[in-house]
Enzyme design. Structure first.
Site, PDB file in Angstrom:
ATOM      1  N   TYR A  52      51.425 -40.095  -1.156  1.00 61.24           N
ATOM      2  CA  TYR A  52      50.880 -41.329  -0.693  1.00 61.24           C
ATOM      3  C   TYR A  52      51.669 -42.270  -0.089  1.00 61.24           C
ATOM      4  O   TYR A  52      52.856 -42.429  -0.425  1.00 61.24           O
ATOM      5  CB  TYR A  52      50.072 -42.066  -2.099  1.00 61.24           C
ATOM      6  CG  TYR A  52      48.535 -42.055  -2.187  1.00 61.24           C
ATOM      7  CD1 TYR A  52      47.773 -42.528  -1.102  1.00 61.24           C
ATOM      8  CD2 TYR A  52      48.212 -41.285  -2.999  1.00 61.24           C
ATOM      9  CE1 TYR A  52      46.373 -42.560  -0.986  1.00 61.24           C
ATOM     10  CE2 TYR A  52      46.619 -41.346  -3.292  1.00 61.24           C
ATOM     11  CZ  TYR A  52      45.854 -41.830  -2.235  1.00 61.24           C
ATOM     12  OH  TYR A  52      44.543 -41.818  -2.186  1.00 61.24           O
ATOM     13  N   GLU A  54      50.494 -45.839   1.710  1.00 60.81           N
ATOM     14  CA  GLU A  54      49.515 -46.596   2.109  1.00 60.81           C
ATOM     15  C   GLU A  54      50.738 -47.646   2.799  1.00 60.81           C
ATOM     16  O   GLU A  54      51.770 -47.957   2.145  1.00 60.81           O
ATOM     17  CB  GLU A  54      48.791 -47.600   1.030  1.00 60.81           C
ATOM     18  CG  GLU A  54      47.657 -46.538   0.616  1.00 60.81           C
ATOM     19  CD  GLU A  54      46.787 -47.127  -0.377  1.00 60.81           C
ATOM     20  OE1 GLU A  54      47.155 -48.209  -0.738  1.00 60.81           O
ATOM     21  OE2 GLU A  54      45.890 -46.509  -0.656  1.00 60.81           O
ATOM     22  N   ASP A 198      37.746 -44.998  24.984  1.00 53.72           N
ATOM     23  CA  ASP A 198      37.727 -43.678  24.190  1.00 53.72           C
ATOM     24  C   ASP A 198      37.930 -42.548  24.902  1.00 53.72           C
ATOM     25  O   ASP A 198      37.258 -42.028  25.712  1.00 53.72           O
ATOM     26  CB  ASP A 198      36.471 -43.741  23.489  1.00 53.72           C
ATOM     27  CG  ASP A 198      36.233 -42.715  22.466  1.00 53.72           C
ATOM     28  OD1 ASP A 198      37.117 -41.595  22.408  1.00 53.72           O
ATOM     29  OD2 ASP A 198      35.323 -42.718  21.524  1.00 53.72           O
ATOM     30  N   THR A 224      41.083 -39.022  19.684  1.00 56.84           N
ATOM     31  CA  THR A 224      41.161 -37.912  18.523  1.00 56.84           C
ATOM     32  C   THR A 224      42.544 -37.142  19.008  1.00 56.84           C
ATOM     33  O   THR A 224      42.854 -37.122  20.303  1.00 56.84           O
ATOM     34  CB  THR A 224      39.925 -37.073  18.364  1.00 56.84           C
ATOM     35  OG1 THR A 224      39.613 -36.436  19.696  1.00 56.84           O
ATOM     36  CG2 THR A 224      38.952 -37.589  17.863  1.00 56.84           C
ATOM     37  N   LYS A 227      41.336 -32.299  20.483  1.00 62.94           N
ATOM     38  CA  LYS A 227      40.416 -31.752  21.665  1.00 62.94           C
ATOM     39  C   LYS A 227      41.387 -31.250  22.667  1.00 62.94           C
ATOM     40  O   LYS A 227      42.115 -30.557  22.543  1.00 62.94           O
ATOM     41  CB  LYS A 227      39.381 -32.782  22.118  1.00 62.94           C
ATOM     42  CG  LYS A 227      38.670 -33.078  21.054  1.00 62.94           C
ATOM     43  CD  LYS A 227      37.403 -34.261  21.473  1.00 62.94           C
ATOM     44  CE  LYS A 227      36.275 -34.419  20.293  1.00 62.94           C
ATOM     45  NZ  LYS A 227      36.807 -35.661  19.514  1.00 62.94           N
ATOM     46  N   ARG A 233      43.234 -32.164  13.558  1.00 62.25           N
ATOM     47  CA  ARG A 233      42.154 -32.834  13.383  1.00 62.25           C
ATOM     48  C   ARG A 233      42.803 -34.276  13.020  1.00 62.25           C
ATOM     49  O   ARG A 233      43.126 -34.531  11.940  1.00 62.25           O
ATOM     50  CB  ARG A 233      40.968 -32.649  12.310  1.00 62.25           C
ATOM     51  CG  ARG A 233      40.858 -31.173  12.745  1.00 62.25           C
ATOM     52  CD  ARG A 233      39.333 -31.006  11.879  1.00 62.25           C
ATOM     53  NE  ARG A 233      38.298 -31.557  12.730  1.00 62.25           N
ATOM     54  CZ  ARG A 233      37.702 -31.097  13.705  1.00 62.25           C
ATOM     55  NH1 ARG A 233      37.908 -29.954  14.204  1.00 62.25           N
ATOM     56  NH2 ARG A 233      36.709 -31.647  14.265  1.00 62.25           N
TER      57      ARG A 233
HETATM   58  N1  DSN Z   1      32.044 -34.384  17.772  1.00 66.31           N
HETATM   59  C1  DSN Z   1      32.711 -34.791  18.940  1.00 66.31           C
HETATM   60  C2  DSN Z   1      32.317 -34.004  20.177  1.00 66.31           C
HETATM   61  O1  DSN Z   1      31.897 -32.778  20.059  1.00 66.31           O
HETATM   62  O2  DSN Z   1      32.582 -34.482  21.089  1.00 66.31           O
HETATM   63  C3  DSN Z   1      32.709 -36.107  19.262  1.00 66.31           C
HETATM   64  O3  DSN Z   1      32.895 -36.838  18.037  1.00 66.31           O
END
Ligand code: DSN
Length: 419
Positions: A52, A54, A198, A224, A227, A233
């Site tokens: 942990y 925080e 974003d 994120t 991707k 993740r």
């Molecule tokens: N679930 C993601 C996507 O597939 O683009 C976005 O949050």
């Protein structure tokens, strides 16, 4: 407590192995997915999950941070260097919490947020009605033009001047074209809004120089890490200047989250190191070249692509002219070993759970080393499956079996990273 996974829980161990096999044998065309490297995978499965922490490096609410502080600092510094920003927070659990933190930092409940509507390619957290962001704030939306499938910046400006949002989101989940960050920034400045970019889908392309960067234009950048960036993740929030650093940090913790997931932080650090290499620049360029090749093949085969093509890793297809819904098409393609997701298309007359389109992406297949020739083959398979599906069920079954065998043959020549 000392047995291996396969001896303690053979059921879960077997399921993980089955998923490994599935990922190995499948052509991953889901635009938001990728394969992490062995190093990223290794960092994810470590004792860091036991801790942990925080707070932030140097200011924690638990003792024993000698190592964790160093790991988080490395991740933050790598993010700053890679994207050229002054501030980075690597703690958001994923994209939605990262975006929520932006609201927490800049808006009071009920204030106005402007984002791209979900059916036009935006994200739930950009103020869509079923999301907390659409319920607890006042959302206004922009879309794309019906004739071009592209964002019309004059329309965005008109809505912004009328509605005076306090926060504007650009970016989304199904945008096949380059995002005009300078134009969004000009509009945000004109109406006195905070601009949030974003870049979840395109972060790897931005890092690799294959898409313009929002740095210097957007006040805040959320992404994120799993991707096109090819990390675990997780998510990050970044800011070009220090101005918003404290507000963002406070919003993530203690505003929204508790302890950061330190195993993820370490894996993000590894992914950021990988993304800073020349090899990753080549990767990002190839992702875009592959998407263009796949788009060209599909166009040549009579498919209707939203906006007529792609500038990035993503293709959005309207299957209406083919006489097939997005969902049955995605299901048939999955049976053939071609993994996609069904997706709404702009001005879709059908429901989100049974929409007109499918979304494709080339980040995963490029990570396996596939190139333009393989994209042409994949385009041909998609055509064969969709055409057979439109014709009759028995024909579709036969084509699916044949294509599946061919897909397995192809994937056997392109080992997936980490597997
Ligand atoms: N679930 C993601 C996507 O597939 O683009 C976005 O949050």
């Amino acid at each position: 407590m000392s047995g291996s996974l396969s001896s303690v829980d053979p059921q879960i161990a077997d399921l993980i192995r089955a998923e490994e096999r599935r990922q190995t044998d499948t052509v991953k065309l889901i635009a938001s997915e990728n394969y992490v490297s062995k190093a990223v995978l290794e960092a994810t499965g470590t004792v860091l999950t036991n801790k942990y922490s925080e707070g932030y490096p140097g200011k924690r609410y638990y003792e024993g941070q000698q190592v964790i502080d160093q790991i988080e600092t490395v991740a933050v510094e790598r993010a700053k260097a890679l994207f050229g920003v002054n501030h980075a927070n690597v703690q958001p659990y994923s994209g939605s919490p990262a975006n929520l933190a932006i609201y927490m930092a800049f808006l009071q409940p009920g204030e106005t947020v402007m984002g791209m509507g979900l059916p036009f390619g935006g994200h739930l957290t950009h103020g869509w009605s079923v999301s907390a962001t659409g319920k607890w704030f006042n959302p206004v939306r922009y879309g794309v033009r019906q004739d071009t499938g592209r964002v019309d910046m004059d329309e965005v400006r008109e809505i912004a001047l009328r509605e005076r949002p306090k926060l504007i989101f650009c970016g989304g989940t199904a945008i096949p074209r380059t995002i005009d960050f300078p134009a969004f920034a000009e509009i945000a400045r004109e109406v006195g809004a905070v601009l949030a970019a974003d870049i979840a889908h395109i972060a790897g392309l931005v890092a690799g120089g294959a898409h313009p960067s929002p740095v210097g234009h957007a006040d805040v950048i959320s992404t994120t890490t799993h991707k096109t960036l090819r990390g675990p993740r997780g998510a990050m929030l970044m800011a070009t200047s220090d101005e918003h650093a404290a507000a963002l940090n406070k919003a993530v913790f203690p505003g929204l989250q508790g302890g950061p997931h330190n195993h993820t932080t370490a894996a993000i650090a590894v992914a950021l190191k990988e993304a800073a290499t020349d090899g990753f620049k080549d990767y990002a360029r190839q992702v875009v070249m592959n998407a263009r090749a796949l788009a060209e093949e599909l166009l040549a085969r009579g498919f209707d692509l939203v906006s007529g093509g792609t500038d990035n890793h993503l293709i959005l297809m309207d299957l209406t002219p083919k006489g097939v819904g997005g969902k049955p098409a995605a299901q048939a393609l999955d049976k053939a070993g071609l993994e996609t997701n069904y997706n709404t298309v702009p001005f879709d007359p059908r429901k989100p759970f049974d929409p007109s389109g499918i979304r494709l992406g080339t980040a995963g297949v490029t990570s396996r080393g596939m190139g333009v020739a393989e994209m042409r083959q994949i385009g041909a398979w998609i055509d064969q499956v969709v055409t057979a599906l439109a014709k009759d069920e028995d024909e579709a079954k036969r084509v699916i079996v044949r294509v599946h065998a061919e897909v397995r043959e192809l994937t056997s020549h392109f080992p997936a990273p980490g597997l």
